[in-house]
Structures are given as structure tokens and as C-alpha cells.
Design an enzyme around this catalytic site. Sequence first.
Site, PDB file in Angstrom:
ATOM      1  N   HIS A  99      57.030  20.238   8.141  1.00  0.00           N
ATOM      2  CA  HIS A  99      56.521  21.593   7.903  1.00  0.00           C
ATOM      3  C   HIS A  99      55.669  22.152   9.040  1.00  0.00           C
ATOM      4  O   HIS A  99      55.295  23.327   9.002  1.00  0.00           O
ATOM      5  CB  HIS A  99      55.749  21.642   6.576  1.00  0.00           C
ATOM      6  CG  HIS A  99      56.018  22.863   5.766  1.00  0.00           C
ATOM      7  ND1 HIS A  99      55.749  22.964   4.423  1.00  0.00           N
ATOM      8  CD2 HIS A  99      56.542  24.077   6.119  1.00  0.00           C
ATOM      9  CE1 HIS A  99      56.087  24.185   3.995  1.00  0.00           C
ATOM     10  NE2 HIS A  99      56.567  24.867   5.001  1.00  0.00           N
ATOM     11  N   ASP A 122      55.307  24.757  -2.260  1.00  0.00           N
ATOM     12  CA  ASP A 122      54.933  23.464  -1.694  1.00  0.00           C
ATOM     13  C   ASP A 122      54.015  22.737  -2.671  1.00  0.00           C
ATOM     14  O   ASP A 122      53.275  23.381  -3.412  1.00  0.00           O
ATOM     15  CB  ASP A 122      54.172  23.737  -0.368  1.00  0.00           C
ATOM     16  CG  ASP A 122      54.124  22.545   0.570  1.00  0.00           C
ATOM     17  OD1 ASP A 122      53.787  21.442   0.109  1.00  0.00           O
ATOM     18  OD2 ASP A 122      54.396  22.735   1.767  1.00  0.00           O
ATOM     19  N   HIS A 124      51.672  20.980  -1.481  1.00  0.00           N
ATOM     20  CA  HIS A 124      50.429  20.981  -0.696  1.00  0.00           C
ATOM     21  C   HIS A 124      50.152  22.391  -0.173  1.00  0.00           C
ATOM     22  O   HIS A 124      51.050  23.223  -0.129  1.00  0.00           O
ATOM     23  CB  HIS A 124      50.565  20.007   0.475  1.00  0.00           C
ATOM     24  CG  HIS A 124      51.085  18.665   0.074  1.00  0.00           C
ATOM     25  ND1 HIS A 124      52.428  18.339   0.151  1.00  0.00           N
ATOM     26  CD2 HIS A 124      50.468  17.587  -0.450  1.00  0.00           C
ATOM     27  CE1 HIS A 124      52.608  17.112  -0.301  1.00  0.00           C
ATOM     28  NE2 HIS A 124      51.436  16.628  -0.678  1.00  0.00           N
ATOM     29  N   ASP A 126      48.854  22.812   2.993  1.00  0.00           N
ATOM     30  CA  ASP A 126      49.073  22.728   4.450  1.00  0.00           C
ATOM     31  C   ASP A 126      48.101  23.617   5.211  1.00  0.00           C
ATOM     32  O   ASP A 126      48.447  24.227   6.219  1.00  0.00           O
ATOM     33  CB  ASP A 126      50.524  23.108   4.811  1.00  0.00           C
ATOM     34  CG  ASP A 126      51.548  22.159   4.194  1.00  0.00           C
ATOM     35  OD1 ASP A 126      51.151  21.097   3.670  1.00  0.00           O
ATOM     36  OD2 ASP A 126      52.755  22.482   4.233  1.00  0.00           O
ATOM     37  N   HIS A 139      51.712  18.637  10.066  1.00  0.00           N
ATOM     38  CA  HIS A 139      52.429  19.331   8.980  1.00  0.00           C
ATOM     39  C   HIS A 139      51.480  19.699   7.826  1.00  0.00           C
ATOM     40  O   HIS A 139      51.889  20.459   6.943  1.00  0.00           O
ATOM     41  CB  HIS A 139      53.652  18.551   8.483  1.00  0.00           C
ATOM     42  CG  HIS A 139      53.361  17.307   7.693  1.00  0.00           C
ATOM     43  ND1 HIS A 139      54.322  16.674   6.940  1.00  0.00           N
ATOM     44  CD2 HIS A 139      52.237  16.574   7.551  1.00  0.00           C
ATOM     45  CE1 HIS A 139      53.791  15.607   6.360  1.00  0.00           C
ATOM     46  NE2 HIS A 139      52.536  15.520   6.724  1.00  0.00           N
ATOM     47  N   ASP A 224      59.137  23.955   0.747  1.00  0.00           N
ATOM     48  CA  ASP A 224      59.002  22.525   1.032  1.00  0.00           C
ATOM     49  C   ASP A 224      59.626  21.771  -0.144  1.00  0.00           C
ATOM     50  O   ASP A 224      59.268  22.016  -1.304  1.00  0.00           O
ATOM     51  CB  ASP A 224      57.504  22.198   1.179  1.00  0.00           C
ATOM     52  CG  ASP A 224      57.249  20.793   1.691  1.00  0.00           C
ATOM     53  OD1 ASP A 224      57.954  19.861   1.252  1.00  0.00           O
ATOM     54  OD2 ASP A 224      56.322  20.627   2.504  1.00  0.00           O
ATOM     55  N   ASP A 226      59.027  19.041  -1.233  1.00  0.00           N
ATOM     56  CA  ASP A 226      58.049  18.298  -2.049  1.00  0.00           C
ATOM     57  C   ASP A 226      57.398  19.164  -3.126  1.00  0.00           C
ATOM     58  O   ASP A 226      56.604  18.666  -3.929  1.00  0.00           O
ATOM     59  CB  ASP A 226      57.026  17.554  -1.178  1.00  0.00           C
ATOM     60  CG  ASP A 226      55.989  18.436  -0.501  1.00  0.00           C
ATOM     61  OD1 ASP A 226      55.744  19.563  -0.960  1.00  0.00           O
ATOM     62  OD2 ASP A 226      55.417  17.979   0.509  1.00  0.00           O
ATOM     63  N   GLU A 269      61.182  19.449   5.102  1.00  0.00           N
ATOM     64  CA  GLU A 269      60.648  18.153   4.648  1.00  0.00           C
ATOM     65  C   GLU A 269      61.646  17.273   3.904  1.00  0.00           C
ATOM     66  O   GLU A 269      61.237  16.345   3.201  1.00  0.00           O
ATOM     67  CB  GLU A 269      59.358  18.331   3.820  1.00  0.00           C
ATOM     68  CG  GLU A 269      58.168  18.884   4.611  1.00  0.00           C
ATOM     69  CD  GLU A 269      57.455  17.854   5.508  1.00  0.00           C
ATOM     70  OE1 GLU A 269      57.804  16.651   5.441  1.00  0.00           O
ATOM     71  OE2 GLU A 269      56.571  18.268   6.289  1.00  0.00           O
TER      72      GLU A 269
HETATM   73 MN    MN Z   1      54.512  21.456   3.278  1.00  0.00          MN
END
Ligand code: MN
Length: 297
Positions: A99, A122, A124, A126, A139, A224, A226, A269
Site C-alpha cells: 500500500h 482497509d 488499517h 495507514d 505501507h 486493501d 486486508d 496488498e
Molecule cells: Mn493498507
Amino acid sequence: MKDNISVLGIPIDLGASTIGTRLGPDSIRLTGLLEELLDMGLDIYDFGNIDIKNSNKKIKFPSNMTNEDRLLPSLSHINEEVEKIYQRQSFPLILGGDHSLVLPSFKAFLKKYKNPGLIYIDAHADINTEKSSPTGNVHGMPVAALMGLCSNKLNNIGGSYKLNPQNLVYIAIRDIDKGEELIIKEKNIKYFSMADVYKYGIEEIVRKSMVYLGNLSSIYLSFDIDSMDCDIAPGTGVPVRGGLNYNQARLILSLFGKEEKIKGFELVEVNPSLDDKNKTSEIAKELILAFFGKSFI
Ligand SMILES: [Mn+2]
């Protein structure tokens, strides 16, 4: 515009905690993604993959930026290559890659469109800086760098364009570091947590996001993998439970795909080396097809 697509692979893993996302773009292509997009009647031009000098070693620099020496020139190179695809009258589809690539890819978007928005799906946020990051992996920092909160060598990749914090919407975040929480609060950044996803439902989250960004004319979508539950999509470097399930992820992309204001899309990702029988790449394909209008019941 979405019936004419420019595909660009960004096989970078210099910004990630584990290596392997360099294999993401080709692994997603191997699922037959481009052929299926062609079968849907869309025009595709595949620019192939950007040449990235990845490393198999993780070297922490005094700046707290892992792989700084290779990463910074790679990010600048990515920015130049992404700008090339923006010169075509087509819809950009970027396949990652870790990312960190959203820093140079969204900088190209900031250069092309005045005051654009960013929808960031996402697990997260980031939004660490080199100072707040517990890991030094870049990332986890691109959103902070897009706002000019990191060191200038990171902030100025792709020029000094900045993301307005009020033009950002996070969706599905559920794993936030302390320093990130402070920035999100201080900048009053809009987010929909997984709790919000369950409270409102996907349709309402999409509607609320578009209303929130309602005065903007150009929006970029950064997805993302994730953001999905890691039991469903395990092939990713920083997996987190409790994310979007398959139907939620497919629906959210299908709904955002219908929004005319969304003028660029990236999926990042995917790490095939951590995957289970390539299922995460297969899911990535289905999500991209949903974004470009594949119908499902
Ligand atoms: Mn990310």
C-alpha cells in the site's frame, strides 16, 4: 469512461512487513481477470508491470523508514509511470503491490484532478508517520505522507500536492495504532468502522460516503484486500479478523463502481506467497469484476 480500462501492475513489496506482494499483480492476472473483463465487452489496455527493484532483506534506516534507499526512488518511479496512464482517456485500474504505492498513485490523481477525494477501504488507517510508526514499514504511512505529515522526503514524492483530510473516508478500519488515532481525531477524519458497517449495512455506508464527499467531482478508490476478513482472504501481509465478508466486499465494490465520480481504482496488498491455493487472488478478481459491473444475484 469505465468501458475503456488501463491496467497497470505495481509489483512492490519494499513498503511491506513481509515480502511477496511483488507477486500480486501477476497472480491476479493469472486468474483470467483481463479475459473476463474483455468478455464483458470492455476495452482493456494492459501496461504490464512497472519495473521495481525489490529487496529480499528488510533494512531499517535511522529515519525509521524500512528500505528507505530503494523505496524512495521506486515511489518516484511509480509516480511517473502512473502519470503516463492518466494521459490516456481511460479508467485506471492499478494492481498492487503493497500500500505504499498509494502515495505516488494518488499524487498523480491529485495532479490531474483539482481537490479530489479518497475512499480508503482497509483494516488499517495507514496514517503513521516515521515518528509514530512502531514498525518503520512505509505501507503504514502513505496517508500521512499524502497530508504532508511525514518527513519531506516522503511527503514530496510526486510533488507537493496534498490530500485535504476532509476529503478522505475510511471504511472497514479496525486495527489502529495509538499515534494514528491521535491524527484521525485531530484532523477530524471521517471513518466507518466495521461496527458501522454492521450497524448501517453496505448500501448505507456507500450512500453516506458519497454524501460526505458530495461537493467533490473526482474520487479515487483504494481497496486493501486486508479490509476483508483474514479467514476469507488470507493472502495478505497484515491480516486482521472481523473484516468484510465476501458478499459485503463484492457489494461495496459493485456499488462504488456505479458512481461516475470515481475515476480511479486500485486493489492492493495481495500476497500470493501467504495465500491458500490462490484464493485471495481469485477473490480479488471477483471484486474487480464486480466493480466494473459484473452482475451477481
Ligand atoms: Mn493498507
